[in-house]
Motif scaffolding. Structure first.
Motif, PDB file in Angstrom:
ATOM      1  N   UNK A 183      52.316  56.615  48.467  1.00 17.28           N
ATOM      2  CA  UNK A 183      52.852  55.791  47.390  1.00 17.28           C
ATOM      3  C   UNK A 183      51.937  54.595  47.196  1.00 17.28           C
ATOM      4  N   UNK A 184      51.395  54.448  46.006  1.00 14.38           N
ATOM      5  CA  UNK A 184      50.394  53.419  45.766  1.00 14.38           C
ATOM      6  C   UNK A 184      51.008  52.034  45.687  1.00 14.38           C
ATOM      7  N   UNK A 185      50.227  51.054  46.139  1.00 14.88           N
ATOM      8  CA  UNK A 185      50.635  49.669  46.062  1.00 14.88           C
ATOM      9  C   UNK A 185      49.826  48.931  45.008  1.00 14.88           C
ATOM     10  N   UNK A 186      50.144  47.676  44.808  1.00 16.20           N
ATOM     11  CA  UNK A 186      49.464  46.885  43.779  1.00 16.20           C
ATOM     12  C   UNK A 186      47.984  46.737  44.125  1.00 16.20           C
ATOM     13  N   UNK A 187      47.122  47.045  43.154  1.00 16.55           N
ATOM     14  CA  UNK A 187      45.686  46.890  43.346  1.00 16.55           C
ATOM     15  C   UNK A 187      45.007  48.059  44.023  1.00 16.55           C
ATOM     16  N   UNK A 188      45.755  49.107  44.400  1.00 17.84           N
ATOM     17  CA  UNK A 188      45.147  50.269  45.043  1.00 17.84           C
ATOM     18  C   UNK A 188      44.173  50.961  44.092  1.00 17.84           C
ATOM     19  N   UNK A 190      41.628  54.598  43.972  1.00 18.41           N
ATOM     20  CA  UNK A 190      41.575  55.907  44.619  1.00 18.41           C
ATOM     21  C   UNK A 190      40.598  55.928  45.797  1.00 18.41           C
ATOM     22  N   UNK A 191      39.364  55.382  45.658  1.00 18.08           N
ATOM     23  CA  UNK A 191      38.456  55.385  46.818  1.00 18.08           C
ATOM     24  C   UNK A 191      39.032  54.634  48.020  1.00 18.08           C
ATOM     25  N   UNK A 192      39.709  53.510  47.770  1.00 17.45           N
ATOM     26  CA  UNK A 192      40.273  52.751  48.884  1.00 17.45           C
ATOM     27  C   UNK A 192      41.364  53.535  49.592  1.00 17.45           C
ATOM     28  N   UNK A 193      42.264  54.170  48.807  1.00 18.79           N
ATOM     29  CA  UNK A 193      43.353  54.958  49.389  1.00 18.79           C
ATOM     30  C   UNK A 193      42.794  56.130  50.178  1.00 18.79           C
ATOM     31  N   UNK A 202      34.092  59.466  50.087  1.00 18.70           N
ATOM     32  CA  UNK A 202      33.520  60.511  49.267  1.00 18.70           C
ATOM     33  C   UNK A 202      34.508  61.617  48.935  1.00 18.70           C
ATOM     34  N   UNK A 203      35.623  61.668  49.641  1.00 12.40           N
ATOM     35  CA  UNK A 203      36.619  62.713  49.378  1.00 12.40           C
ATOM     36  C   UNK A 203      37.485  62.388  48.163  1.00 12.40           C
ATOM     37  N   UNK A 204      37.242  61.263  47.529  1.00 11.91           N
ATOM     38  CA  UNK A 204      38.110  60.886  46.406  1.00 11.91           C
ATOM     39  C   UNK A 204      38.016  61.887  45.262  1.00 11.91           C
ATOM     40  N   UNK A 205      36.899  62.605  45.140  1.00 12.48           N
ATOM     41  CA  UNK A 205      36.761  63.603  44.070  1.00 12.48           C
ATOM     42  C   UNK A 205      37.754  64.742  44.289  1.00 12.48           C
ATOM     43  N   UNK A 206      37.870  65.194  45.555  1.00 11.48           N
ATOM     44  CA  UNK A 206      38.834  66.255  45.870  1.00 11.48           C
ATOM     45  C   UNK A 206      40.265  65.800  45.601  1.00 11.48           C
ATOM     46  N   UNK A 207      40.563  64.549  45.970  1.00  8.98           N
ATOM     47  CA  UNK A 207      41.916  64.031  45.769  1.00  8.98           C
ATOM     48  C   UNK A 207      42.194  63.863  44.278  1.00  8.98           C
ATOM     49  N   UNK A 208      41.195  63.360  43.521  1.00  6.56           N
ATOM     50  CA  UNK A 208      41.372  63.202  42.077  1.00  6.56           C
ATOM     51  C   UNK A 208      41.645  64.551  41.430  1.00  6.56           C
ATOM     52  N   UNK A 209      40.905  65.588  41.870  1.00  6.47           N
ATOM     53  CA  UNK A 209      41.105  66.927  41.299  1.00  6.47           C
ATOM     54  C   UNK A 209      42.502  67.446  41.636  1.00  6.47           C
ATOM     55  N   UNK A 210      42.975  67.223  42.874  1.00  5.14           N
ATOM     56  CA  UNK A 210      44.291  67.706  43.292  1.00  5.14           C
ATOM     57  C   UNK A 210      45.416  67.044  42.519  1.00  5.14           C
ATOM     58  N   UNK A 211      45.161  65.818  42.016  1.00  2.00           N
ATOM     59  CA  UNK A 211      46.202  65.078  41.300  1.00  2.00           C
ATOM     60  C   UNK A 211      45.971  65.023  39.791  1.00  2.00           C
ATOM     61  N   UNK A 212      44.916  65.684  39.319  1.00  2.00           N
ATOM     62  CA  UNK A 212      44.637  65.674  37.893  1.00  2.00           C
ATOM     63  C   UNK A 212      44.238  64.309  37.381  1.00  2.00           C
ATOM     64  N   UNK A 216      38.867  56.242  38.729  1.00  2.00           N
ATOM     65  CA  UNK A 216      38.794  55.741  40.095  1.00  2.00           C
ATOM     66  C   UNK A 216      39.152  54.263  40.129  1.00  2.00           C
ATOM     67  N   UNK A 217      39.610  53.759  38.993  1.00  2.00           N
ATOM     68  CA  UNK A 217      40.003  52.358  38.951  1.00  2.00           C
ATOM     69  C   UNK A 217      41.406  52.191  39.513  1.00  2.00           C
ATOM     70  N   UNK A 218      41.977  51.022  39.328  1.00  2.00           N
ATOM     71  CA  UNK A 218      43.294  50.721  39.899  1.00  2.00           C
ATOM     72  C   UNK A 218      44.324  51.767  39.474  1.00  2.00           C
ATOM     73  N   UNK A 219      45.149  52.168  40.429  1.00  2.00           N
ATOM     74  CA  UNK A 219      46.190  53.162  40.175  1.00  2.00           C
ATOM     75  C   UNK A 219      47.492  52.468  39.800  1.00  2.00           C
ATOM     76  N   UNK A 220      48.347  53.177  39.117  1.00  2.00           N
ATOM     77  CA  UNK A 220      49.641  52.616  38.735  1.00  2.00           C
ATOM     78  C   UNK A 220      50.482  52.378  39.992  1.00  2.00           C
TER      79      UNK A 220
END
Length: 233
Positions: A183-188, A190-193, A202-212, A216-220
């Motif tokens: 569950x994302x927090x304020x200012x999170x 994707x690379x940081x999470x 570097x795994x953020x690409x796989x995670x981005x693909x899994x979540x559509x 890579x900027x701040x998440x809701x």
């Protein structure tokens, strides 16, 4: 406030995913007297890797067993209680004792619709636990002249139950080889999470693909990000 609202209450449900919004599947069991003790059992299971000739073994954690909760409830048929809420005179009728036992069985016992005992919600002040009945016993203490019970102690043990989805969120699993949700927090971002979980941004690409995701900027804030497990080669 109605004193009944402060009593230990057991609510039955047909499925483990209707605790939050679905109606109970049967009558609630409300304790006549609140328990004076609650036993909360927690146990960690360790994997045994001892080899012949070893003098000891590493304490390698394997899994955490579901917690167990044990209550002892007094059932009294006298209708006369002291200022503390407990019986002070010998009871004269077994009606309420037998009725409470049958209600407990009706609330927690086998349900033919689901071919098992129901899922239970235990509520008592801040104590709020999803569970299933593991065992119970009744210690009959006093009887009337024809042998019917007029006082008894009901001891019941409940095993904690967590739905797979709910359990993962409540356990806050963060091992990179176990699929879980974040569950994302304020200012999170994707690379940081991703780096926090996998120690590899570097795994953020796989995670981005899994979540559509395409950013890579701040998440809701408050959004749920699925973190797929690391696949071994």
């Amino acid at each position: 406030m109605d004193g009944a609202l402060l009593k230990l209450t057991i609510l039955p449900f047909l499925t483990s995913r209707t605790f939050a919004g679905g109606p109970p599947s049967g009558p609630p069991f409300v304790a006549q007297f609140n328990p004076t003790e609650l036993t909360d059992s927690y146990e960690v299971n360790f994997q045994n890797e001892t080899k012949q000739g070893d003098s000891g073994e590493p304490a390698k954690q394997y899994y955490i067993k579901p917690r167990n909760f044990t209550f002892e409830l007094m059932l009294d048929g006298s209708g006369v209680t002291s200022a503390t809420g407990f019986p002070e005179n010998l009871p004269s009728t077994p009606a309420s004792v037998i009725g409470q036992i049958e209600l407990f069985k009706l609330t927690t016992g086998y349900n033919g619709k689901i071919h098992r005992n129901p899922y239970l919600l235990l509520v008592w002040g801040p104590f709020f636990v999803t569970s299933v009945l593991e065992s119970y016993s009744i210690n009959y203490k006093i009887f009337n002249s024809i042998g019917l019970p007029v006082r008894a102690i009901l001891s019941a043990t409940f095993r904690e139950h967590k739905d797979d989805v709910l359990g993962n969120l409540l356990d806050n699993r963060s091992s990179p080889d176990v699929a879980h949700a974040h569950l994302t927090g304020e200012g999170d971002t994707l690379p940081n999470v991703v780096n926090e979980v996998y120690r590899d941004p570097g795994r953020y690409i796989d995670v981005a693909r899994a979540n559509g995701l395409n950013t890579v900027r701040a998440l809701e804030t408050g959004s749920e990000i699925v973190m797929p497990p690391v696949r071994s080669a």
